[in-house]
Design an enzyme around this catalytic site. Structure first.
Site, PDB file in Angstrom:
ATOM      1  N   HIS A 125       0.859  -1.114  -0.005  1.00  0.00           N
ATOM      2  CA  HIS A 125       0.226  -0.161  -0.388  1.00  0.00           C
ATOM      3  C   HIS A 125       1.163   1.452   0.089  1.00  0.00           C
ATOM      4  CE1 HIS A 125       0.510   0.417   4.496  1.00  0.00           C
ATOM      5  NE2 HIS A 125       0.436  -0.558   4.328  1.00  0.00           N
ATOM      6  N   CYS A 141       3.152  -4.946   6.903  1.00  0.00           N
ATOM      7  CA  CYS A 141       2.941  -4.582   4.734  1.00  0.00           C
ATOM      8  C   CYS A 141       4.279  -3.861   4.420  1.00  0.00           C
ATOM      9  CB  CYS A 141       1.958  -3.798   4.780  1.00  0.00           C
ATOM     10  SG  CYS A 141       0.148  -4.077   5.649  1.00  0.00           S
TER      11      CYS A 141
END
Length: 166
Positions: A125, A141
């Site tokens: 992301h 992440c």
């Protein structure tokens, strides 16, 4: 045009005007097919394989020590300006976080787009902290500059293989 189509069109327009960060086309000889995403955590680099002996290399932030992982996944969702709900571990460490942060909010850590990964709570992301790119910063992440995640978003589809290696 629906809401999702408008969001995708807006992201494409934004990409056209965004400066290119540190992404570049580089030689890439690993044995994976074209269209594959490979993340090298030690180097803090993500590669999108072109299939002609090259890849697009993007700088990324990866998991903090103890939060890193390796393995094969696939992209199982694509989202523009996603809302964010802190995972249990993040909420435990930061109990003052709200239960959800709206997409597009300046304090939303997901940034401009997110590509969710199969098998867990991880995603590739954007970020609201571009200074973290190139570091060990997340709970697992893979963070990218916003303009880079929008570029990658345009190149991948649901089902794209993702390999995370040391």
């Amino acid at each position: 045009m629906g809401v999702r189509e408008c969001a995708v069109a807006a992201a494409a327009c934004w990409l056209a005007t965004a400066p290119v960060a540190a992404r570049e086309v580089v030689a890439f000889q690993e044995d994976v097919g074209p269209g594959t995403v490979v993340v090298h955590t030690a180097a803090r680099q993500l590669y999108f394989v072109n299939g002609d002996g090259t890849a697009i290399r993007y700088p990324v932030a990866v998991g903090k020590p103890g939060k890193q992982w390796t393995g094969a996944r696939e992209i199982d969702g694509k989202y523009v300006q996603p809302a964010w709900s802190p995972p249990r571990e993040v909420k435990r460490d930061n109990p003052r976080l709200p239960n959800i942060i709206a997409g597009g909010a300046p304090n939303n850590p997901m940034g401009s787009a997110a590509l969710t990964l199969s098998g867990g709570e991880y995603a590739i992301h954007g970020t609201n902290r571009p200074s973290s790119i190139g570091s060990y910063a997340s709970y697992g992440c893979i963070r990218m500059y916003n303009q880079d995640v929008v570029d990658l978003y345009s190149r991948v589809s649901v089902g794209t293989p993702v390999y995370v290696v040391r």
